[in-house]
Design a protein around this motif. Structure first.
Motif, PDB file in Angstrom:
ATOM      1  N   MET A 121       7.425 -47.380  19.654  1.00 48.47           N
ATOM      2  CA  MET A 121       8.120 -46.105  19.488  1.00 48.47           C
ATOM      3  C   MET A 121       9.120 -45.858  20.613  1.00 48.47           C
ATOM      4  N   GLU A 122      10.169 -45.128  20.289  1.00 49.93           N
ATOM      5  CA  GLU A 122      11.148 -44.757  21.301  1.00 49.93           C
ATOM      6  C   GLU A 122      10.621 -43.650  22.202  1.00 49.93           C
ATOM      7  N   ASN A 123       9.720 -42.820  21.684  1.00 50.05           N
ATOM      8  CA  ASN A 123       9.199 -41.695  22.460  1.00 50.05           C
ATOM      9  C   ASN A 123       7.680 -41.685  22.405  1.00 50.05           C
ATOM     10  N   LEU A 124       7.078 -42.633  23.081  1.00 48.82           N
ATOM     11  CA  LEU A 124       5.622 -42.748  23.106  1.00 48.82           C
ATOM     12  C   LEU A 124       4.989 -41.498  23.712  1.00 48.82           C
ATOM     13  N   GLU A 125       5.553 -40.976  24.801  1.00 49.33           N
ATOM     14  CA  GLU A 125       5.010 -39.792  25.462  1.00 49.33           C
ATOM     15  C   GLU A 125       4.986 -38.602  24.506  1.00 49.33           C
ATOM     16  N   GLY A 126       6.070 -38.420  23.763  1.00 52.73           N
ATOM     17  CA  GLY A 126       6.133 -37.304  22.845  1.00 52.73           C
ATOM     18  C   GLY A 126       5.094 -37.407  21.746  1.00 52.73           C
ATOM     19  N   TYR A 127       4.867 -38.601  21.238  1.00 55.44           N
ATOM     20  CA  TYR A 127       3.887 -38.810  20.188  1.00 55.44           C
ATOM     21  C   TYR A 127       2.479 -38.569  20.728  1.00 55.44           C
ATOM     22  N   ALA A 128       2.203 -39.051  21.934  1.00 52.44           N
ATOM     23  CA  ALA A 128       0.894 -38.834  22.549  1.00 52.44           C
ATOM     24  C   ALA A 128       0.640 -37.337  22.750  1.00 52.44           C
ATOM     25  N   TRP A 129       1.668 -36.605  23.160  1.00 55.95           N
ATOM     26  CA  TRP A 129       1.540 -35.160  23.369  1.00 55.95           C
ATOM     27  C   TRP A 129       1.205 -34.451  22.057  1.00 55.95           C
ATOM     28  N   LYS A 130       1.806 -34.907  20.960  1.00 59.15           N
ATOM     29  CA  LYS A 130       1.512 -34.311  19.655  1.00 59.15           C
ATOM     30  C   LYS A 130       0.059 -34.559  19.253  1.00 59.15           C
ATOM     31  N   ILE A 131      -0.458 -35.731  19.567  1.00 54.33           N
ATOM     32  CA  ILE A 131      -1.861 -36.013  19.265  1.00 54.33           C
ATOM     33  C   ILE A 131      -2.764 -35.059  20.042  1.00 54.33           C
ATOM     34  N   LEU A 132      -2.478 -34.887  21.331  1.00 53.26           N
ATOM     35  CA  LEU A 132      -3.276 -33.977  22.155  1.00 53.26           C
ATOM     36  C   LEU A 132      -3.238 -32.562  21.588  1.00 53.26           C
ATOM     37  N   LYS A 133      -2.058 -32.083  21.226  1.00 48.16           N
ATOM     38  CA  LYS A 133      -1.932 -30.724  20.691  1.00 48.16           C
ATOM     39  C   LYS A 133      -2.746 -30.581  19.409  1.00 48.16           C
ATOM     40  N   ARG A 134      -2.720 -31.593  18.552  1.00 46.74           N
ATOM     41  CA  ARG A 134      -3.475 -31.524  17.305  1.00 46.74           C
ATOM     42  C   ARG A 134      -4.975 -31.499  17.570  1.00 46.74           C
ATOM     43  N   ARG A 135      -5.430 -32.272  18.522  1.00 49.79           N
ATOM     44  CA  ARG A 135      -6.861 -32.284  18.826  1.00 49.79           C
ATOM     45  C   ARG A 135      -7.309 -30.950  19.419  1.00 49.79           C
ATOM     46  N   ILE A 136      -6.462 -30.297  20.187  1.00 52.03           N
ATOM     47  CA  ILE A 136      -6.806 -28.975  20.725  1.00 52.03           C
ATOM     48  C   ILE A 136      -6.903 -27.958  19.595  1.00 52.03           C
ATOM     49  N   ILE A 137      -5.980 -28.017  18.654  1.00 56.76           N
ATOM     50  CA  ILE A 137      -6.039 -27.133  17.488  1.00 56.76           C
ATOM     51  C   ILE A 137      -7.333 -27.373  16.719  1.00 56.76           C
ATOM     52  N   ASP A 138      -7.682 -28.636  16.528  1.00 58.74           N
ATOM     53  CA  ASP A 138      -8.928 -28.971  15.836  1.00 58.74           C
ATOM     54  C   ASP A 138     -10.134 -28.382  16.562  1.00 58.74           C
ATOM     55  N   MET A 139     -10.096 -28.418  17.892  1.00 57.97           N
ATOM     56  CA  MET A 139     -11.214 -27.890  18.658  1.00 57.97           C
ATOM     57  C   MET A 139     -11.338 -26.384  18.489  1.00 57.97           C
TER      58      MET A 139
END
Length: 202
Positions: free
Chosen positions: A79-97
């Motif tokens: 990916m061109e923006n690995l950091e951005g994708y990782a941040w989206k995963i974190l945000k989704r997991r927080i929402i799930d929590m």
């Protein structure tokens, strides 16, 4: 090198069988994953704690984040923006929590936004401490504005550091900080038009 386009879904099932287990990756891929883990875990934990108000919940959300990244790491490396994708995963997991615990975000996070107003010395609303009012005002900010202000004022990141964590441009984060703070102050004035001494404005 492919972009992150087409890979926006960060809500897939955590724990699904991995196409290639980490012990079968080449050494460079393994080292890159663990380097990223070491670089970002503490920052992710601090952010998750501010959002969830619980060490256990924050740790669970972050562990699930890195589990999912491990599932997708070989693809993420392209990916061109690995950091951005990782941040989206974190945000989704927080929402799930939040959904799992069936509660809204803790008011603890408002401390960061109180700090965002602290140097507005000439503004009569800079010392507003009504957490409920502040929380409602915070919810009116855009997601990116909230993240920028929380990382900068709540966690002490520079604009450049916040931009790196979010996978964003520094100039964009500076703009989000400025507009987010301006909007927050304006919203508080509308919703609580009182001076610090408690007298209603005429």
């Amino acid at each position: 090198m492919s972009s992150e386009g087409g890979a926006e879904d960060t809500g897939g099932a955590v724990g699904a069988p991995r196409a290639v287990p980490i012990d079968q990756w080449d050494v460079a891929a393994q080292m890159s994953y663990w380097a990223f883990h070491q670089q970002r875990r503490v920052d992710y934990m601090r952010y998750a704690y501010l959002q969830l108000g619980s060490d256990a919940d924050a740790e669970e959300a972050v562990d699930l984040t890195f589990d999912q990244m491990m599932d997708r790491w070989l693809h993420m490396l392209e990916m061109e923006n690995l950091e951005g994708y990782a941040w989206k995963i974190l945000k989704r997991r927080i929402i799930d929590m939040h959904r799992k615990r069936r509660r809204r975000p803790e008011l603890m996070e408002t401390a960061a936004f109180e700090a965002a107003l602290a140097d507005q010395v000439e503004d009569p609303y800079d010392r507003l401490t009504d957490a409920i009012t502040l929380y409602v005002a915070v919810r009116d900010l855009s997601e990116r504005q909230r993240d920028a202000i929380l990382l900068h004022y709540g966690m002490g990141f520079t604009a450049a550091e916040a931009a790196e964590v979010m996978g964003n441009q520094e100039a964009t984060v500076r703009s989000q900080l400025r507009t987010g703070r301006e909007r927050l102050i304006a919203t508080l004035k509308l919703r609580c038009p009182e001076h610090p001494n408690g007298k209603t404005r005429s």
